[in-house]
Design an enzyme around this catalytic site. Structure first.
Site, short mmCIF file in Angstrom:
data_model
loop_
_atom_site.label_atom_id
_atom_site.label_comp_id
_atom_site.label_asym_id
_atom_site.label_seq_id
_atom_site.Cartn_x
_atom_site.Cartn_y
_atom_site.Cartn_z
N LYS A 160 6.49 -4.64 -2.50
CA LYS A 160 7.91 -4.39 -2.27
C LYS A 160 8.21 -4.27 -0.79
O LYS A 160 9.16 -4.84 -0.28
CB LYS A 160 8.34 -3.11 -2.99
CG LYS A 160 9.81 -2.76 -2.84
CD LYS A 160 10.68 -3.74 -3.57
CE LYS A 160 12.14 -3.35 -3.53
NZ LYS A 160 13.00 -4.37 -4.14
N CYS A 182 0.83 -1.20 0.00
CA CYS A 182 0.00 0.00 0.00
C CYS A 182 0.87 1.26 0.00
O CYS A 182 2.06 1.22 0.23
CB CYS A 182 -0.94 0.04 1.19
SG CYS A 182 -2.01 -1.37 1.37
#
Length: 600
Positions: A595, A2
């Site tokens: 990530k 997010c």
């Protein structure tokens, strides 16, 4: 996982928010949205899928200079337009974006929001509905915000708009990264600095359980008791060009090519004026005072930790254990009397690792973080930090951060060995320089890597990586890279374990990538290759110069055997990259992955 952005000023908020979200795409997401304070109230735009799709529905004619935005990676509720952020309260007075996980959201629903009709499946909607409920009791917005946060258990980074107070953004943080950026007659909010480098390089770091009232000309930080906190901004050591692809088709390929420069940069950063490796004396003393080192990490960083264990035990003769962070929290081993903890995390925000760090801090144990982001949560909460100096890594699949982790771990091991009087037997800085040269040579052989990917991986459903000794650990990383970006079922195994079960999976044509960089196990891994070939496997042997044999698929330039993992991983990264291209996969943003994994 997010990303949050926010802007308040005089410019077009919509475009700044959308560009900011695009810079956060590398964190991983499945939907996105923005909300802006327009003349007739708050306008929300959100879509499932890429930000490019969101752009298509944003009305360019809506004038707005205040807004918030969000990229969502689903945790509660399926990826959908309804579950995408921003979320609004029933009256639409409050609009909110949120990163993190509210652990007690169901309990809050039952105790405070029984009469509310919820639109989404998310835990986030509970926050915005609770805000409205708290304001309805007569509290001011700020008081209601503090009350709301005090009722929540879990992690959050929040941006909140109030339709009745359109000239401010309310912000809060707990266990989820969030920065406030400072500008001239404007201010911004961002999950990380890269999102807002387009407008400022001045940022204020927020601490847990702080709220911020962001206005065009002021930033007010308070704790949950309402006490004001003063904190100066820092200058982000990034340039906008650092997060651009330039002439490369993908960030991953760019970051693979940057690895030689990263290794040379690390050598320079960790040398003293005499060209000798020199770490902080406090780090050295803390490790020397310990009786065992525990490395805690996840994913690629865990694989780096496995290689790091080899460095430390062989160079410095100190015992090391390596643990997956998510398992360590719930199944802590019996610790020695004087443990020392090393946390490895590219982002420095990995939630599972942070959970362990909180535990070991409470136990009073010393900790070192090896990270690419020195100002990150793990860096702040550990006693010591060794930066990777790798520069921003945008592709979800880690490449240059992994080899940087190996280089820093080798330097740490050599420094401790020197302090203990252990003889290393070679000049590490010189050998790392040769590693950088070998990396350049490998990065210039992309056509060969593409051909191998096409030959072995373009159409396969599965693939096995085998190796012995440290090659096994490199194989684990190679398998992870391949499965991350090409979606091939890939697994790494110790060569000697094949006959204990795994060999049953070998069929005619099954690709098996074997690593042979260690002289003392070269014959052993060659025997394993013969075993799988006898069962119909299609072998791809990657060997080190000096250990090659007839029929090997690719020969690596020779480097010191101890540092072979830094070189052996390069072709695995490139083969994975080209396999993903042949299979038409999204290399930089693979499905379902983030990530920065900021939730447990």
């Amino acid at each position: 996982m997010c990303g949050i952005v926010g802007f308040i000023g005089e410019q077009d908020a919509k475009e700044i928010l959308l560009k900011g979200l695009e810079k956060l795409e590398y964190r991983g997401y499945d939907s996105a949205g923005i909300a802006v304070q327009a003349e007739n109230g708050v306008v929300v735009y959100k879509e499932k899928g890429r930000i490019a799709k969101l752009r298509e529905i944003v009305d360019e004619n809506v004038a707005a200079s205040v807004g918030i935005g969000h990229t969502r990676w689903a945790t509660h509720g399926v990826p959908s337009k309804v579950n995408a952020h921003p979320h609004q309260s029933t009256s639409k007075r409050f609009t909110l974006v949120h990163n993190g996980v509210i652990e007690n959201y169901e309990l809050v629903k039952k105790e405070y929001l029984q009469d509310v009709t919820f639109v989404s499946e998310t835990d986030t909607e509970v926050i915005v509905q609770l805000m409205e409920q708290q304001v309805s009791t007569g509290l001011s917005v700020e008081e209601a915000f503090r009350n709301t946060l005090s009722l929540l258990h879990g992690s959050y980074a929040i941006g909140l708009l109030d339709a009745e107070n359109p000239n401010m953004i309310y912000v809060a943080k707990n266990k989820s990264p969030l920065l406030v950026g400072v500008g001239d007659n404007f201010n911004v909010v961002a999950s990380d600095a890269m999102a807002m480098l387009q407008v400022t390089d001045q940022f204020i770091e927020l601490m847990d359980k702080e709220i911020v009232i962001v206005m065009k000309e002021s930033i007010t930080i308070k704790n949950l008791q309402g006490e004001t906190i003063e904190r100066a901004p820092f200058t982000a050591e990034l340039d906008a060009s650092d997060i651009e692809k330039g002439t490369y088709p993908h960030f991953m390929l760019k970051e693979i090519d940057e690895q030689p420069l990263v290794i040379r940069n690390i050598i320079q950063k960790y040398q003293d004026e005499n060209g000798e490796i020199e770490l902080d004396q406090d780090i050295r003393n803390a490790i020397l005072d310990s009786d065992r080192i525990y490395i805690i990490a996840c994913g690629t960083s865990y694989h780096a930790g496995l290689v790091g264990k080899q460095f430390i035990e062989k160079f410095a003769k100190m015992p090391v254990e390596v643990h997956v962070a998510s398992e360590f929290s719930y199944n802590m081993p019996l610790l020695t009397e004087r443990p020392f903890f090393i946390y490895i995390s590219q982002s420095g925000e990995t939630a599972d690792s942070r959970a362990v760090l909180v535990q070991t801090n409470e136990m009073g144990h010393k900790a070192l973080t090896i990270t690419n982001v020195p100002g990150s949560t793990l860096s702040r909460e550990a006693d010591y930090t060794l930066p990777l100096y790798a520069g921003p890594e945008i592709a979800v699949a880690s490449t240059k951060a992994y080899t940087a982790q190996l280089a820093v771990l080798s330097i740490l091991a050599a420094d401790i060995a020197k302090a203990k009087g252990e003889v290393l037997g070679f000049d590490l800085t010189h050998e790392l320089g040769l590693v950088a040269n070998a990396m350049i040579e490998l990065c210039d052989q992309k056509e060969e890597m593409d051909a191998l990917a096409k030959q072995f991986l373009a159409t396969t459903r599965n693939c096995f990586f085998i190796g012995r000794s440290v090659d096994f650990y490199v194989g684990l990383e190679g398998a992870l890279k391949l499965k991350e970006i090409s979606y091939i079922q890939a697994e790494g195994f110790a060569g000697g374990e094949l006959k204990h079960g795994t060999i049953a999976l070998i069929e005619n044509g099954t690709p098996v990538i074997a690593l042979a960089t260690q002289e003392h196990v070269n014959l052993g891994i060659r025997g394993n290759v013969k075993e799988v070939v006898a069962r119909g496997a299609n072998p791809c042997i990657i060997s080190m110069k000096g250990l090659e044999m007839e029929g090997d698929s690719f020969v690596l330039p020779a480097v010191h055997e101890a540092l072979a993992p830094l070189v052996a991983v390069i072709p695995l990264q490139l083969i994975s990259y080209y396999a993903a291209l042949h299979r038409e996969c999204d290399v930089d943003k693979p499905r379902n992955l983030a990530k920065s994994v900021t939730v447990e």
